[in-house]
Motif scaffolding. Sequence first.
Motif, PDB file in Angstrom:
ATOM      1  N   ASN A 146     -95.027  15.671 -48.983  1.00  0.00           N
ATOM      2  CA  ASN A 146     -96.309  16.005 -48.961  1.00  0.00           C
ATOM      3  C   ASN A 146     -96.282  15.447 -47.406  1.00  0.00           C
ATOM      4  O   ASN A 146     -96.321  14.263 -47.193  1.00  0.00           O
TER       5      ASN A 146
ATOM      6  N   VAL B  55    -100.574   9.275 -47.780  1.00  0.00           N
ATOM      7  CA  VAL B  55    -101.434   8.764 -48.800  1.00  0.00           C
ATOM      8  C   VAL B  55    -101.045   7.285 -48.997  1.00  0.00           C
ATOM      9  O   VAL B  55    -100.327   6.377 -48.193  1.00  0.00           O
TER      10      VAL B  55
ATOM     11  N   ALA C   9     -94.669  10.859 -49.119  1.00  0.00           N
ATOM     12  CA  ALA C   9     -94.911  11.192 -50.005  1.00  0.00           C
ATOM     13  C   ALA C   9     -93.707  12.648 -50.442  1.00  0.00           C
ATOM     14  O   ALA C   9     -94.331  13.256 -49.858  1.00  0.00           O
TER      15      ALA C   9
ATOM     16  N   THR D 142     -95.501  14.832 -53.914  1.00  0.00           N
ATOM     17  CA  THR D 142     -96.335  16.116 -54.185  1.00  0.00           C
ATOM     18  C   THR D 142     -95.384  16.871 -56.098  1.00  0.00           C
ATOM     19  O   THR D 142     -94.910  17.547 -55.908  1.00  0.00           O
TER      20      THR D 142
ATOM     21  N   GLN E  59     -99.181  12.033 -56.493  1.00  0.00           N
ATOM     22  CA  GLN E  59     -98.534  11.762 -55.554  1.00  0.00           C
ATOM     23  C   GLN E  59     -97.633  10.799 -56.065  1.00  0.00           C
ATOM     24  O   GLN E  59     -97.553   9.649 -56.807  1.00  0.00           O
TER      25      GLN E  59
ATOM     26  N   ILE F 144    -106.372   5.860 -54.369  1.00  0.00           N
ATOM     27  CA  ILE F 144    -105.472   6.317 -53.956  1.00  0.00           C
ATOM     28  C   ILE F 144    -106.413   7.867 -53.107  1.00  0.00           C
ATOM     29  O   ILE F 144    -107.112   8.416 -53.435  1.00  0.00           O
ATOM     30  N   THR F 145    -105.793   8.096 -52.017  1.00  0.00           N
ATOM     31  CA  THR F 145    -106.547   8.839 -50.535  1.00  0.00           C
ATOM     32  C   THR F 145    -105.475   9.426 -50.407  1.00  0.00           C
ATOM     33  O   THR F 145    -104.781   8.991 -49.656  1.00  0.00           O
ATOM     34  N   VAL F 146    -105.513  10.630 -49.815  1.00  0.00           N
ATOM     35  CA  VAL F 146    -104.717  11.710 -49.139  1.00  0.00           C
ATOM     36  C   VAL F 146    -105.113  11.519 -48.035  1.00  0.00           C
ATOM     37  O   VAL F 146    -106.861  12.294 -48.315  1.00  0.00           O
TER      38      VAL F 146
END
Length: 127
Positions: free
Chosen positions: A20, A24, A39, A41, A51, A120-122
Amino acid sequence: MSEKPMKIPGPDHPITVTPNPARVTVQLGGKVIADSQNALTLREAAYPPVQYIPRTDADMTLLQRTDHGSYCPYKGEASYFSIETGGTRLDNAIWSYEAPYDAVAGIRDHLAFYPDRVEITVVDGQE
């Protein structure tokens, strides 16, 4: 005792593991637990993508290994960790495959977090 079944991903149950390129982050109560641009995926059948963050990108001092475990016939044995920060403790909020099956070997030494228990923030760097 019988051995646990091992299954190979295929058309009826596809699994892919891909890098990814996004950043993340994982937070609990405003405290950063993990921050990664490395990260992976994992997409498995009809399940939401997960993730997997390298352990080197997580604050392992906030995590405590538990005795809990689970088994996936496609990935292997999972071990679990709890998070403790700022007076908050989340038991078994993280899982990890320490000796995953060959089909998903890339997730070794990575952590996955339950998205309903942490934030969780992407962030795609292409903005």
